[in-house]
Motif scaffolding. Structure first.
Motif, PDB file in Angstrom:
ATOM      1  N   VAL A 189       0.837  -1.199   0.000  1.00 29.82           N
ATOM      2  CA  VAL A 189       0.000   0.000   0.000  1.00 29.82           C
ATOM      3  C   VAL A 189       0.869   1.244   0.000  1.00 29.82           C
ATOM      4  O   VAL A 189       1.812   1.363   0.797  1.00 29.82           O
ATOM      5  CB  VAL A 189      -0.930   0.009   1.234  1.00 29.82           C
ATOM      6  CG1 VAL A 189      -1.682   1.327   1.321  1.00 29.82           C
ATOM      7  CG2 VAL A 189      -1.898  -1.164   1.173  1.00 29.82           C
ATOM      8  N   LEU A 190       0.536   2.174  -0.885  1.00 27.53           N
ATOM      9  CA  LEU A 190       1.200   3.473  -0.920  1.00 27.53           C
ATOM     10  C   LEU A 190       0.293   4.466  -0.214  1.00 27.53           C
ATOM     11  O   LEU A 190      -0.837   4.721  -0.660  1.00 27.53           O
ATOM     12  CB  LEU A 190       1.448   3.913  -2.362  1.00 27.53           C
ATOM     13  CG  LEU A 190       2.263   5.203  -2.525  1.00 27.53           C
ATOM     14  CD1 LEU A 190       3.712   4.978  -2.097  1.00 27.53           C
ATOM     15  CD2 LEU A 190       2.220   5.691  -3.973  1.00 27.53           C
ATOM     16  N   ALA A 191       0.748   5.003   0.898  1.00 22.67           N
ATOM     17  CA  ALA A 191      -0.048   5.953   1.673  1.00 22.67           C
ATOM     18  C   ALA A 191       0.317   7.380   1.281  1.00 22.67           C
ATOM     19  O   ALA A 191       1.457   7.810   1.481  1.00 22.67           O
ATOM     20  CB  ALA A 191       0.182   5.749   3.165  1.00 22.67           C
TER      21      ALA A 191
ATOM     22  N   GLY B 219      -1.936  -4.630   8.862  1.00 22.64           N
ATOM     23  CA  GLY B 219      -0.973  -5.622   8.415  1.00 22.64           C
ATOM     24  C   GLY B 219      -0.460  -5.442   7.000  1.00 22.64           C
ATOM     25  O   GLY B 219       0.234  -6.321   6.475  1.00 22.64           O
ATOM     26  N   HIS B 220      -0.766  -4.316   6.385  1.00 25.02           N
ATOM     27  CA  HIS B 220      -0.297  -4.067   5.026  1.00 25.02           C
ATOM     28  C   HIS B 220       1.168  -3.623   5.021  1.00 25.02           C
ATOM     29  O   HIS B 220       1.680  -3.088   6.013  1.00 25.02           O
ATOM     30  CB  HIS B 220      -1.153  -3.001   4.344  1.00 25.02           C
ATOM     31  CG  HIS B 220      -2.597  -3.375   4.208  1.00 25.02           C
ATOM     32  ND1 HIS B 220      -3.005  -4.482   3.504  1.00 25.02           N
ATOM     33  CD2 HIS B 220      -3.729  -2.786   4.703  1.00 25.02           C
ATOM     34  CE1 HIS B 220      -4.330  -4.561   3.548  1.00 25.02           C
ATOM     35  NE2 HIS B 220      -4.794  -3.555   4.275  1.00 25.02           N
ATOM     36  N   ASP B 221       1.825  -3.837   3.904  1.00 19.80           N
ATOM     37  CA  ASP B 221       3.190  -3.369   3.681  1.00 19.80           C
ATOM     38  C   ASP B 221       3.081  -1.937   3.158  1.00 19.80           C
ATOM     39  O   ASP B 221       2.802  -1.723   1.978  1.00 19.80           O
ATOM     40  CB  ASP B 221       3.887  -4.282   2.665  1.00 19.80           C
ATOM     41  CG  ASP B 221       5.301  -3.827   2.343  1.00 19.80           C
ATOM     42  OD1 ASP B 221       5.801  -2.895   3.003  1.00 19.80           O
ATOM     43  OD2 ASP B 221       5.899  -4.396   1.399  1.00 19.80           O
ATOM     44  N   VAL B 222       3.276  -0.957   4.042  1.00 19.18           N
ATOM     45  CA  VAL B 222       2.956   0.440   3.730  1.00 19.18           C
ATOM     46  C   VAL B 222       4.212   1.268   3.471  1.00 19.18           C
ATOM     47  O   VAL B 222       5.198   1.178   4.205  1.00 19.18           O
ATOM     48  CB  VAL B 222       2.153   1.086   4.875  1.00 19.18           C
ATOM     49  CG1 VAL B 222       1.796   2.536   4.540  1.00 19.18           C
ATOM     50  CG2 VAL B 222       0.879   0.284   5.156  1.00 19.18           C
ATOM     51  N   THR B 223       4.139   2.089   2.444  1.00 18.88           N
ATOM     52  CA  THR B 223       5.162   3.089   2.142  1.00 18.88           C
ATOM     53  C   THR B 223       4.483   4.445   2.074  1.00 18.88           C
ATOM     54  O   THR B 223       3.423   4.581   1.456  1.00 18.88           O
ATOM     55  CB  THR B 223       5.856   2.795   0.803  1.00 18.88           C
ATOM     56  OG1 THR B 223       6.544   1.544   0.884  1.00 18.88           O
ATOM     57  CG2 THR B 223       6.846   3.901   0.440  1.00 18.88           C
ATOM     58  N   GLY B 224       5.064   5.443   2.720  1.00 19.30           N
ATOM     59  CA  GLY B 224       4.489   6.780   2.699  1.00 19.30           C
ATOM     60  C   GLY B 224       5.084   7.629   1.590  1.00 19.30           C
ATOM     61  O   GLY B 224       6.264   7.507   1.262  1.00 19.30           O
TER      62      GLY B 224
ATOM     63  N   LEU C  12       5.729   5.832  12.441  1.00 20.06           N
ATOM     64  CA  LEU C  12       5.073   4.584  12.045  1.00 20.06           C
ATOM     65  C   LEU C  12       6.073   3.543  11.537  1.00 20.06           C
ATOM     66  O   LEU C  12       5.693   2.418  11.227  1.00 20.06           O
ATOM     67  CB  LEU C  12       4.038   4.865  10.947  1.00 20.06           C
ATOM     68  CG  LEU C  12       2.868   5.777  11.332  1.00 20.06           C
ATOM     69  CD1 LEU C  12       2.024   6.100  10.102  1.00 20.06           C
ATOM     70  CD2 LEU C  12       2.015   5.144  12.417  1.00 20.06           C
ATOM     71  N   SER C  13       7.340   3.954  11.443  1.00 18.99           N
ATOM     72  CA  SER C  13       8.420   3.062  10.977  1.00 18.99           C
ATOM     73  C   SER C  13       8.151   2.532   9.566  1.00 18.99           C
ATOM     74  O   SER C  13       8.308   1.342   9.283  1.00 18.99           O
ATOM     75  CB  SER C  13       8.601   1.887  11.954  1.00 18.99           C
ATOM     76  OG  SER C  13       8.961   2.353  13.234  1.00 18.99           O
ATOM     77  N   ILE C  14       7.737   3.427   8.677  1.00 18.23           N
ATOM     78  CA  ILE C  14       7.518   3.042   7.279  1.00 18.23           C
ATOM     79  C   ILE C  14       8.427   3.876   6.381  1.00 18.23           C
ATOM     80  O   ILE C  14       8.796   5.007   6.730  1.00 18.23           O
ATOM     81  CB  ILE C  14       6.049   3.246   6.850  1.00 18.23           C
ATOM     82  CG1 ILE C  14       5.626   4.719   6.975  1.00 18.23           C
ATOM     83  CG2 ILE C  14       5.117   2.345   7.673  1.00 18.23           C
ATOM     84  CD1 ILE C  14       4.227   5.015   6.441  1.00 18.23           C
ATOM     85  N   PRO C  15       8.820   3.333   5.234  1.00 17.45           N
ATOM     86  CA  PRO C  15       9.630   4.118   4.287  1.00 17.45           C
ATOM     87  C   PRO C  15       8.853   5.353   3.846  1.00 17.45           C
ATOM     88  O   PRO C  15       7.616   5.351   3.818  1.00 17.45           O
ATOM     89  CB  PRO C  15       9.824   3.153   3.112  1.00 17.45           C
ATOM     90  CG  PRO C  15       9.544   1.797   3.661  1.00 17.45           C
ATOM     91  CD  PRO C  15       8.529   1.978   4.739  1.00 17.45           C
ATOM     92  N   PHE C  16       9.592   6.401   3.498  1.00 18.68           N
ATOM     93  CA  PHE C  16       8.933   7.659   3.127  1.00 18.68           C
ATOM     94  C   PHE C  16       9.674   8.323   1.980  1.00 18.68           C
ATOM     95  O   PHE C  16      10.900   8.376   1.962  1.00 18.68           O
ATOM     96  CB  PHE C  16       8.884   8.607   4.325  1.00 18.68           C
ATOM     97  CG  PHE C  16       8.269   9.950   4.022  1.00 18.68           C
ATOM     98  CD1 PHE C  16       6.889  10.100   3.991  1.00 18.68           C
ATOM     99  CD2 PHE C  16       9.060  11.059   3.750  1.00 18.68           C
ATOM    100  CE1 PHE C  16       6.310  11.336   3.716  1.00 18.68           C
ATOM    101  CE2 PHE C  16       8.501  12.295   3.471  1.00 18.68           C
ATOM    102  CZ  PHE C  16       7.114  12.428   3.454  1.00 18.68           C
ATOM    103  N   TYR C  17       8.912   8.828   1.021  1.00 20.72           N
ATOM    104  CA  TYR C  17       9.501   9.510  -0.136  1.00 20.72           C
ATOM    105  C   TYR C  17       8.716  10.779  -0.444  1.00 20.72           C
ATOM    106  O   TYR C  17       7.548  10.906  -0.068  1.00 20.72           O
ATOM    107  CB  TYR C  17       9.466   8.601  -1.375  1.00 20.72           C
ATOM    108  CG  TYR C  17      10.228   7.310  -1.194  1.00 20.72           C
ATOM    109  CD1 TYR C  17      11.584   7.234  -1.487  1.00 20.72           C
ATOM    110  CD2 TYR C  17       9.591   6.166  -0.708  1.00 20.72           C
ATOM    111  CE1 TYR C  17      12.290   6.045  -1.315  1.00 20.72           C
ATOM    112  CE2 TYR C  17      10.276   4.978  -0.528  1.00 20.72           C
ATOM    113  CZ  TYR C  17      11.625   4.925  -0.834  1.00 20.72           C
ATOM    114  OH  TYR C  17      12.324   3.754  -0.638  1.00 20.72           O
TER     115      TYR C  17
END
Length: 362
Positions: free
Chosen positions: A3-5, A24-29, A64-69
């Motif tokens: 999921v791209l947030a 439980g999704h694999d999330v990237t911001g 949230l400990s998710i990658p961010f771009y």
């Protein structure tokens, strides 16, 4: 799912991303940079898309400990949103830039890139309820009627909705802020943005005049044909406008005058009494059916012509090209260029039947 947030830097998109992570999704911001000069966009309570917002989005992603771009969509935003906005006003129509941004940037350009990178869905902080039943999307109003954004999402296609997530649709705004505070998100108390982000001082008339220059014309009484004054361009007016008309003398009955119609070719702005604003019929073009179900014959519905308010019971019919709408209650201030959204009332939240762009009123 991958999921791209989309993270604007506000509380809604931050909590939406947090809920996607919790599910439980694999999330990237990702934060969308929509201006080559972000300092020119509004800051504080009245804006979005600023450098401050991108930093707030990054801090939320870190928590949230998710990658961010940060993705640069400035050129496309200028072409698709700002230039369209200016062109519509020049043509005497009243566009909704937030609707255009959702359609062309957040759910066309962003989703297109997300799919190319292998993501399954784009997650946003919009307030609307979305479900997919047997592969068919169903878009409904949110639980929080005051924050409902189904109107600005109704231009999305069924394919776009199949790859969209709106985790906040079943929540109240107060609940979202409480949840943000519980998770120590710094944006928990951040004010909501509003108005047009690419007009720094909020002066739409001056912004358009800088883009289009001055095109003088006349203010004319719609009933008598009397010339009441001069103006510097039809782009400085919208149907239903009462203030700032530049007319020195009051109407003979002492009541205010309102803008009734705009004629960009002749430069004429017609004005008159409030009762002449009443609309009972609407024609709409560019119909979109989120659930892939065009109207089949005359259909009872509720229509909405503004992001907040402007609703009426109606009967709508689709002729294969456009939508004709007969209103059961009069509406005022309805202008070509606005979107009209058709809803079917349901206990689970009004279902979006379709949408179109208003081409004419009567």
């Amino acid at each position: 799912m991958r999921v791209l947030a989309a993270m604007s830097g506000g509380v809604d998109s931050a909590v939406a991303a947090a809920r996607a992570v919790a599910a439980g999704h694999d999330v990237t911001g990702v934060h969308l940079a929509l201006s080559a000069k972000p300092g020119t966009l509004r800051t504080g309570a009245r804006g979005c898309c600023t450098i401050e917002d991108s930093r707030d989005a990054r801090r939320a992603a870190d928590l949230l400990s998710i990658p961010f771009y940060v993705w640069d969509f400035a050129e496309r935003f200028t072409e698709e949103v700002i230039e369209t906005f200016v062109g519509e006003y020049a043509a005497g129509r009243t566009p909704n830039p937030c609707l255009t941004c959702n359609e062309k940037i957040k759910f066309e350009a962003l989703l297109e890139k997300a799919m190319a990178l292998g993501f399954d869905a784009v997650c946003t902080g919009h307030y609307a309820r979305l479900s997919v039943v047997d592969g068919v999307p169903e878009l409904r109003r949110s639980r929080d009627e005051g924050k409902d954004q189904s109107y600005v999402l109704a231009s999305l296609t069924s394919e776009q909705l199949r790859h969209s997530m709106f985790p906040l649709g079943g929540s109240l705004k107060s609940e979202v802020r409480e949840e943000a505070a519980e998770q120590d998100l710094a944006v928990a108390k951040k004010p909501d943005s509003h108005d047009i982000c690419f007009i720094p001082d909020g002066d739409t008339k001056s912004f358009l005049e800088k883009k289009l220059g001055q095109t003088p014309g006349q203010l004319v009484d719609d009933e008598t044909g009397e010339v009441l004054g001069e103006h510097t361009g039809v782009h400085g007016f919208t149907v239903g406008q009462r203030k700032g008309l530049g007319i020195d003398s009051p109407a003979p009955d002492g009541n205010p005058r309102y803008v009734l119609s705009l004629e960009p070719v002749s430069g004429t702005v017609k004005v008159g009494s409030r009762d002449r604003l009443a609309v009972t019929e609407i024609d709409a073009k560019r119909p979109i059916w989120p659930s892939e179900k065009p109207l089949d014959g005359p259909t009872e519905c509720v229509i909405q012509v503004r992001a907040h308010g402007g609703t009426a019971d109606a009967v709508a019919e689709f002729d294969g090209a456009g939508i004709t709408i007969q209103l059961r209650q009069e509406l005022q201030g309805v202008a070509p260029g606005q979107a009209v959204v058709l809803y079917r009332p349901e206990e689970s939240g009004d279902l979006v039947l379709g949408s179109g762009i208003i081409s004419a009123t009567r």
